[in-house]
Design a protein around this motif. Structure first.
Motif, PDB file in Angstrom:
ATOM      1  N   UNK A  40       0.830  -1.208   0.000  1.00 21.95           N
ATOM      2  CA  UNK A  40       0.000   0.000   0.000  1.00 21.95           C
ATOM      3  C   UNK A  40       0.859   1.251   0.000  1.00 21.95           C
ATOM      4  N   UNK A  41       1.920   1.255   0.804  1.00 18.58           N
ATOM      5  CA  UNK A  41       2.829   2.409   0.828  1.00 18.58           C
ATOM      6  C   UNK A  41       3.467   2.604  -0.544  1.00 18.58           C
ATOM      7  N   UNK A  42       3.856   1.509  -1.165  1.00 18.84           N
ATOM      8  CA  UNK A  42       4.461   1.566  -2.500  1.00 18.84           C
ATOM      9  C   UNK A  42       3.475   2.167  -3.508  1.00 18.84           C
ATOM     10  N   UNK A  43       2.228   1.709  -3.459  1.00 11.29           N
ATOM     11  CA  UNK A  43       1.206   2.193  -4.391  1.00 11.29           C
ATOM     12  C   UNK A  43       0.911   3.676  -4.177  1.00 11.29           C
ATOM     13  N   UNK A  44       0.656   4.034  -2.939  1.00 14.25           N
ATOM     14  CA  UNK A  44       0.305   5.418  -2.634  1.00 14.25           C
ATOM     15  C   UNK A  44       1.508   6.329  -2.834  1.00 14.25           C
ATOM     16  N   UNK A  45       2.702   5.764  -2.661  1.00 15.25           N
ATOM     17  CA  UNK A  45       3.914   6.562  -2.820  1.00 15.25           C
ATOM     18  C   UNK A  45       4.094   7.108  -4.221  1.00 15.25           C
ATOM     19  N   UNK A  46       3.425   6.497  -5.210  1.00 16.23           N
ATOM     20  CA  UNK A  46       3.527   6.999  -6.577  1.00 16.23           C
ATOM     21  C   UNK A  46       2.925   8.398  -6.699  1.00 16.23           C
ATOM     22  N   UNK A  47       1.881   8.670  -5.889  1.00 14.04           N
ATOM     23  CA  UNK A  47       1.202   9.971  -5.979  1.00 14.04           C
ATOM     24  C   UNK A  47       1.465  10.839  -4.760  1.00 14.04           C
ATOM     25  N   UNK A  48       1.740  10.195  -3.631  1.00 16.07           N
ATOM     26  CA  UNK A  48       1.965  10.940  -2.402  1.00 16.07           C
ATOM     27  C   UNK A  48       3.271  10.513  -1.761  1.00 16.07           C
ATOM     28  N   UNK A  49       3.305  10.555  -0.442  1.00 12.60           N
ATOM     29  CA  UNK A  49       4.508  10.186   0.310  1.00 12.60           C
ATOM     30  C   UNK A  49       4.137   9.122   1.329  1.00 12.60           C
ATOM     31  N   UNK A  50       4.891   8.037   1.345  1.00 17.97           N
ATOM     32  CA  UNK A  50       4.622   6.959   2.280  1.00 17.97           C
ATOM     33  C   UNK A  50       5.646   6.911   3.391  1.00 17.97           C
ATOM     34  N   UNK A  51       5.169   6.683   4.602  1.00 15.74           N
ATOM     35  CA  UNK A  51       6.042   6.504   5.765  1.00 15.74           C
ATOM     36  C   UNK A  51       5.698   5.181   6.430  1.00 15.74           C
ATOM     37  N   UNK A  52       6.718   4.436   6.748  1.00 18.68           N
ATOM     38  CA  UNK A  52       6.524   3.152   7.424  1.00 18.68           C
ATOM     39  C   UNK A  52       7.188   3.228   8.792  1.00 18.68           C
ATOM     40  N   UNK A  53       6.367   3.235   9.837  1.00 20.50           N
ATOM     41  CA  UNK A  53       6.865   3.325  11.206  1.00 20.50           C
ATOM     42  C   UNK A  53       7.002   1.912  11.753  1.00 20.50           C
ATOM     43  N   UNK A  54       8.235   1.450  11.864  1.00 21.88           N
ATOM     44  CA  UNK A  54       8.495   0.094  12.323  1.00 21.88           C
ATOM     45  C   UNK A  54       8.779   0.082  13.819  1.00 21.88           C
ATOM     46  N   UNK A  55       7.990  -0.679  14.544  1.00 23.74           N
ATOM     47  CA  UNK A  55       8.173  -0.759  16.002  1.00 23.74           C
ATOM     48  C   UNK A  55       8.762  -2.099  16.420  1.00 23.74           C
ATOM     49  N   UNK A  56       9.104  -2.945  15.412  1.00 27.21           N
ATOM     50  CA  UNK A  56       9.566  -4.282  15.772  1.00 27.21           C
ATOM     51  C   UNK A  56      10.917  -4.641  15.165  1.00 27.21           C
ATOM     52  N   UNK A  57      11.160  -4.222  13.906  1.00 30.66           N
ATOM     53  CA  UNK A  57      12.401  -4.608  13.240  1.00 30.66           C
ATOM     54  C   UNK A  57      13.130  -3.364  12.746  1.00 30.66           C
ATOM     55  N   UNK A  58      14.416  -3.502  12.552  1.00 32.51           N
ATOM     56  CA  UNK A  58      15.218  -2.384  12.065  1.00 32.51           C
ATOM     57  C   UNK A  58      14.978  -2.178  10.574  1.00 32.51           C
ATOM     58  N   UNK A  59      15.338  -1.000  10.090  1.00 36.98           N
ATOM     59  CA  UNK A  59      15.227  -0.712   8.662  1.00 36.98           C
ATOM     60  C   UNK A  59      16.084  -1.675   7.851  1.00 36.98           C
ATOM     61  N   UNK A  60      17.266  -1.996   8.376  1.00 32.82           N
ATOM     62  CA  UNK A  60      18.168  -2.907   7.675  1.00 32.82           C
ATOM     63  C   UNK A  60      17.512  -4.269   7.473  1.00 32.82           C
ATOM     64  N   UNK A  61      16.881  -4.766   8.537  1.00 36.29           N
ATOM     65  CA  UNK A  61      16.227  -6.078   8.439  1.00 36.29           C
ATOM     66  C   UNK A  61      15.001  -6.012   7.539  1.00 36.29           C
ATOM     67  N   UNK A  62      14.296  -4.897   7.574  1.00 36.87           N
ATOM     68  CA  UNK A  62      13.109  -4.737   6.746  1.00 36.87           C
ATOM     69  C   UNK A  62      13.483  -4.772   5.265  1.00 36.87           C
ATOM     70  N   UNK A  63      14.574  -4.070   4.907  1.00 36.79           N
ATOM     71  CA  UNK A  63      15.027  -4.075   3.518  1.00 36.79           C
ATOM     72  C   UNK A  63      15.509  -5.465   3.101  1.00 36.79           C
ATOM     73  N   UNK A  64      16.073  -6.205   4.053  1.00 37.86           N
ATOM     74  CA  UNK A  64      16.535  -7.558   3.737  1.00 37.86           C
ATOM     75  C   UNK A  64      15.346  -8.484   3.487  1.00 37.86           C
ATOM     76  N   UNK A  65      14.279  -8.326   4.285  1.00 41.72           N
ATOM     77  CA  UNK A  65      13.098  -9.177   4.130  1.00 41.72           C
ATOM     78  C   UNK A  65      12.278  -8.798   2.902  1.00 41.72           C
TER      79      UNK A  65
END
Length: 468
Positions: A40-65
């Motif tokens: 959803x963030x990817x889709x909406x990001x085409x027209x707007x700005x998406x923010x993903x607030x992660x409270x469980x995993x690091x950004x590094x791990x998120x990009x890896x997954x």
């Protein structure tokens, strides 16, 4: 109608594209909530700005997954809102530092206000973990209300993810509620998305099957099937020493295709209707492409002309007339090169007629093999259960002693299914789950696959999409 695969439901995209929409995604662990949120963030990001607030995993791990988000969601928009116990090496702008609830809300609002493209979409993954980090009791809704106020004031979307599937008080506060489930049906994994509420959008169908194949979210829904404006010959799908099914995904499940001398069963479950024909049409076209003749005893209600209409244009009328013979039990004066008439009264006489025609086809086509497709309900109608059983036993025996490949089509409730299972070299079943036609193997055992059909490339492309 046919089944096609899409990414996220269009109802969600339409609702979120307006801005100021709040969505709750519910589901137990492993149901695909994070994948859906990132899509959803990817889709909406085409027209707007998406923010993903992660409270469980690091950004590094998120990009890896989820490596596919790197090109669509900037690293600075992945906000690490954990409270790590050890120092982190992540860039300063990726960290989302806060000490208490007001501090968190101010920092988030500042991020939204700095967005150059609107609407902004904020995903809180997960709401449960955020409340734990902020030491807010689960039953207290003040953080939810505060975030919704921020969304309304800034015209931003707010998406909450929770690790539960039951009714929650926050259901009443948000504009949309989505539940993801992970179920085991007939010993196989099935994933479902339930659109419980989407304010401002009509929900014509609330439940869909989806898959997380390749780490991406894709759901399945019905669309009208259109005959291609420009017909293209389908690509030749080879099978080495076996006979190709005409469907690459099915070939892969069968070590290349059907055994050359084999007896195969396709079982049709409830509410599948005539959807099985898309499996057969690809198979028949492939047989013709490989110059293997085929005799077809259609299922009851299956039109001979529909078989010709959906196969002949893709392989050529002359090839169709040469390699295909469709059995017609009716008395008709109309002669067509691809139809053979059979009285349907004496099983021994009719069996010999079919056998004679099979040998003739092999000689004319110069083929060492011949395929026979048998609609079991048609055999039962003309010969009774016992007579049909005798015919099928003969076909099974002959398939193992001669160069004959047999495909039987048995429908829900038929008495002969159990007997056919014992004869079958392969046994696949089609079922309807929430409007999606799925296929799985009993022999050999396979997981569940959604059967999709497309004619966009100018020919029938039948796919088996794994539900993972």
């Amino acid at each position: 109608m046919v089944i096609a695969s899409f990414d996220v439901p269009e109802e969600l995209i339409r609702a979120l594209s307006k801005g100021g929409f709040s969505l709750l995604i519910k589901g137990l662990a492993g149901t695909g909530k994070t994948t859906l949120a990132l899509e959803l963030v990817k889709k909406i990001g085409d027209a707007g700005t998406g923010y993903y607030v992660s409270t469980r995993v690091s950004s590094k791990k998120l990009f890896k997954q989820f490596p596919w988000i790197k090109g669509d969601i900037p690293e600075e928009n992945i906000l690490d809102a954990r409270k790590p116990q050890i120092p982190t090496a992540m860039p300063k702008y990726v960290l989302f530092e806060y000490t208490d609830e007001p501090d968190f809300l101010r920092a988030l609002y500042a991020k939204i206000e700095s967005s150059k493209k609107r609407p902004a979409t904020i995903v809180i993954d997960s709401l449960d973990a955020l409340k734990t980090n902020l030491e807010i009791p689960m039953e207290n809704l003040r953080i939810e209300k505060a975030l919704l106020e921020i969304g309304e004031a800034s015209g931003s979307n707010v998406i909450f993810i929770v690790e539960r599937s039951e009714y929650l008080p926050v259901d009443y506060l948000v504009d949309g509620v989505i539940t993801l489930t992970r179920e085991i049906i007939n010993g196989r994994l099935v994933r479902k998305i339930i659109l419980e509420k989407i304010r401002g959008e009509e929900i014509k169908k609330p439940t869909f099957v989806f898959t997380l194949e390749g780490g991406r979210f894709r759901h399945f829904r019905e669309i009208p099937v259109l005959f291609p404006e420009k017909v293209v010959r389908p690509p030749l799908i080879t099978s080495n020493e076996r006979i190709s099914t005409g469907i690459k995904d099915l070939n892969d499940l069968l070590a290349g295709g059907f055994e050359r001398s084999s007896f195969n069963l396709l079982e049709i479950g409830r509410e599948v209707g005539s959807y099985y024909s898309w499996i057969l049409r690809s198979f028949i076209a492939s047989l013709i492409q490989h110059k293997i003749p085929v005799i077809i005893v259609p299922c009851e209600g299956e039109s001979t002309e529909e078989i010709r209409r959906w196969v002949a244009p893709f392989v050529g009328e002359d090839n169709f007339n040469l390699y295909v013979k469709v059995v017609d039990f009716r008395e008709t004066e109309e002669e067509k090169p691809y139809i053979i008439g059979i009285p349907g009264k004496d099983i021994n006489e009719d069996y010999q007629l079919v056998l004679k025609e099979a040998r003739h086809l092999m000689e004319v086509a110069g083929s060492e093999h011949v395929a026979v497709i048998l609609g079991v309900d048609t055999l039962e109608y003309h010969y009774g259960v016992r007579g049909a059983h005798r015919m099928l036993v003969r076909a099974s025996i002959y398939s193992r002693t001669g160069n004959l490949l047999v495909m039987t089509i048995a429908k829900y409730g038929q008495e002969l299914i159990k007997a056919l299972n014992h004869m079958a070299t392969t046994h696949f079943k089609l079922e309807n789950i929430e409007g999606t036609i799925v296929m799985y193997g009993l022999v050999p055992r396979t997981e569940m696959y959604a059967v999709t059909v497309s004619t966009e490339k100018g020919y029938i492309e039948t796919r088996l999409i794994p539900i993972e």
